[in-house]
Structures are given as structure tokens and as C-alpha cells.
Design a protein around this motif. Structure first.
Motif, PDB file in Angstrom:
ATOM      1  N   SER A   1       3.433  -9.042 -12.498  1.00 62.80           N
ATOM      2  CA  SER A   1       3.551  -7.645 -12.074  1.00 62.80           C
ATOM      3  C   SER A   1       4.724  -6.930 -12.737  1.00 62.80           C
TER       4      SER A   1
ATOM      5  N   ASN B   1       3.084   1.452 -11.592  1.00 59.68           N
ATOM      6  CA  ASN B   1       2.716   1.250 -10.189  1.00 59.68           C
ATOM      7  C   ASN B   1       2.202  -0.173 -10.003  1.00 59.68           C
TER       8      ASN B   1
ATOM      9  N   ALA C   1       1.350   1.596  -3.607  1.00 60.17           N
ATOM     10  CA  ALA C   1       0.079   1.734  -4.328  1.00 60.17           C
ATOM     11  C   ALA C   1      -0.547   3.116  -4.170  1.00 60.17           C
TER      12      ALA C   1
ATOM     13  N   GLY D   1       1.984  -1.630  -6.984  1.00 58.96           N
ATOM     14  CA  GLY D   1       1.717  -1.749  -5.562  1.00 58.96           C
ATOM     15  C   GLY D   1       0.332  -2.324  -5.317  1.00 58.96           C
ATOM     16  N   VAL D   2       0.232  -3.247  -4.376  1.00 61.34           N
ATOM     17  CA  VAL D   2      -1.059  -3.844  -4.014  1.00 61.34           C
ATOM     18  C   VAL D   2      -1.220  -3.729  -2.501  1.00 61.34           C
ATOM     19  N   SER D   3      -2.238  -2.998  -2.091  1.00 60.15           N
ATOM     20  CA  SER D   3      -2.471  -2.800  -0.665  1.00 60.15           C
ATOM     21  C   SER D   3      -2.705  -4.127   0.042  1.00 60.15           C
TER      22      SER D   3
ATOM     23  N   SER E   1       0.812  -1.224   0.000  1.00 58.10           N
ATOM     24  CA  SER E   1       0.000   0.000   0.000  1.00 58.10           C
ATOM     25  C   SER E   1       0.846   1.275   0.000  1.00 58.10           C
TER      26      SER E   1
ATOM     27  N   TYR F   1      -2.254   4.060  -1.008  1.00 60.15           N
ATOM     28  CA  TYR F   1      -3.455   3.855  -0.200  1.00 60.15           C
ATOM     29  C   TYR F   1      -3.963   5.179   0.380  1.00 60.15           C
TER      30      TYR F   1
END
Length: 220
Positions: free
Chosen positions: A90, A72, A43, A74-76, A40, A45
Motif C-alpha cells: 500500500s 488514496n 477511502a 484507504g480500504v473500507s 473507509s 465510503y
């Protein structure tokens, strides 16, 4: 009449010669393609997409004359294991460098540092196998996890940087953690837009130094 034709053709032939001397489109300079792989914190968040770290970092680099594109990824909520598991999709083919930011959720959840290190090691090994250089954005465990846990967790990133010969930015949230509501959202863990600005300023020298090595490798 022949004289007129030659006179008319002369500038045309000159233009053709100039165009022929230009490098083909494939050989012209293209932007350096990077991926920010994280959780996150990468990402963005709680922030508009335009305020996410990869977007602001790319803008800062472009302002300093670097032609870059940063995806980007990014995965929370991702742990190091979750991030490593999605590495292949990814980080697409053609990626020239990865900023690896994972582990914050591991520390918050008290995941055994052995598990975190194994996951990050797997990610770094996978990227090395693909010939993709990495800048490691390190993380520090919060003090409330206890001195023993913190010591074991914090040692992960320097150890892996040494193992893979990868540059290490020691603490991704440097200058933001514990600095109050101006730089931190209400949860006290995620940066505000102003906090992201601080993160970008702090990490920029390390990223520029890393980019120089990527460009040198590309030219070689």
C-alpha cells in the motif's frame, strides 16, 4: 562569409549556454509524494471518488501553494491489523510521508485495544525502518463501548506518537461526529462530502506543519 557564420552562431551558442545552465530534469523540484493509509474514512465510503478525503486534502494543499500528490490507500472495513498487513504494497517505494488513519473499525467491533495498539505499532515500526515519516490521524472510541474500553483505546494514539516521535492529529472526525445529517451519512458514521470538507479544514494546519518538516528533511 566567416563573419556571417559567427553572427549566425552567436544566438545559437547563447541558447545552448542557457540550457546547459538549467538543472537536469532529475534535479528539478518534484511533488511531495504522500500516501493516506486508512479505512473507509480515508477511502471515501459512500462518496464519489472526487469527494474522498485524500483528494480534497490534496486540492486544499495545492490551493495553498504546496506541490503534493496523495495516493488514496484507504480500504473500507480495514482494522488496524488489516491495514498493517498490507503496508508494504500500500505504501510504494518513493513515498515521502504517510497519513496513518486506522482503528475506527477496531473500536466499533470492540477489538481489544492491546491488539489495535500492537498492529499500529507494527505499522509505525515498518514505516520507520523504511525512513518514511508519519502523521498519525487518531481515533476515539464511541462512548457506548464503556468508560474502561474508551480510556484504554483513546490512549493508544498519544502513546504511539510519543514512542515514535510522530505528530498526532488527535481525532480524525473532529467537527463531524454527532453533527447531524449535513455532515454525516445516514449510517451516522461516515462523513458526507460536506463533512469531508470540515475534516480537511480542521486537519489542514497539522498537515501543513508536518509538510514543512518533510520539505526541510528533503532539502537537508
Amino acid at each position: 562569409m566567416e563573419h556571417l557564420v559567427v553572427k549566425w552562431l552567436a544566438p545559437v551558442l547563447l541558447a545552448v549556454a542557457v540550457l546547459a545552465a538549467l538543472p537536469p530534469a532529475a534535479a528539478r523540484a518534484e511533488p511531495v509524494r504522500l500516501v493516506a493509509l486508512g479505512d473507509s474514512l480515508t477511502a471515501g465510503y459512500g462518496l464519489p471518488a472526487a469527494d474522498a478525503f485524500p483528494v480534497k486534502l490534496a486540492a486544499a494543499l495545492k490551493a495553498r501553494g504546496h506541490d503534493v500528490v496523495i495516493d488514496n490507500a484507504g480500504v473500507s472495513g480495514d482494522t488496524a491489523s488489516a491495514g498493517a498487513a498490507r503496508l508494504d504494497w500500500s505504501v510504494p517505494d518513493g513515498t515521502q510521508g504517510v497519513i496513518l488513519e486506522l482503528g475506527a473499525n477496531d473500536a466499533l467491533r470492540g477489538i481489544d485495544p492491546v491488539v489495535t495498539e500492537k498492529a499500529l505499532d507494527a505499522a509505525l515500526a515498518g514505516l520507520k525502518q523504511r525512513g518514511i515519516p508519519v502523521l498519525i490521524a487518531g481515533m476515539l472510541a464511541p462512548p457506548n463501548m464503556g468508560a474502561d474500553y474508551k480510556a484504554r483505546f483513546d490512549a493508544i494514539y498519544p502513546a504511539l506518537a510519543a514512542k515514535y516521535g510522530a505528530p498526532l492529529y488527535p481525532f480524525f472526525l473532529d467537527g463531524v461526529t454527532g453533527q447531524g445529517p449535513t455532515l454525516n451519512q445516514a449510517d451516522g458514521m461516515h462523513p458526507t462530502a460536506a463533512g469531508v470538507d470540515v475534516m480537511v479544514v480542521k486537519i489542514l494546519p497539522a498537515v501543513e506543519a508536518w509538510l514543512a518538516t518533510l520539505k526541510a528533511g528533503k532539502a537537508g
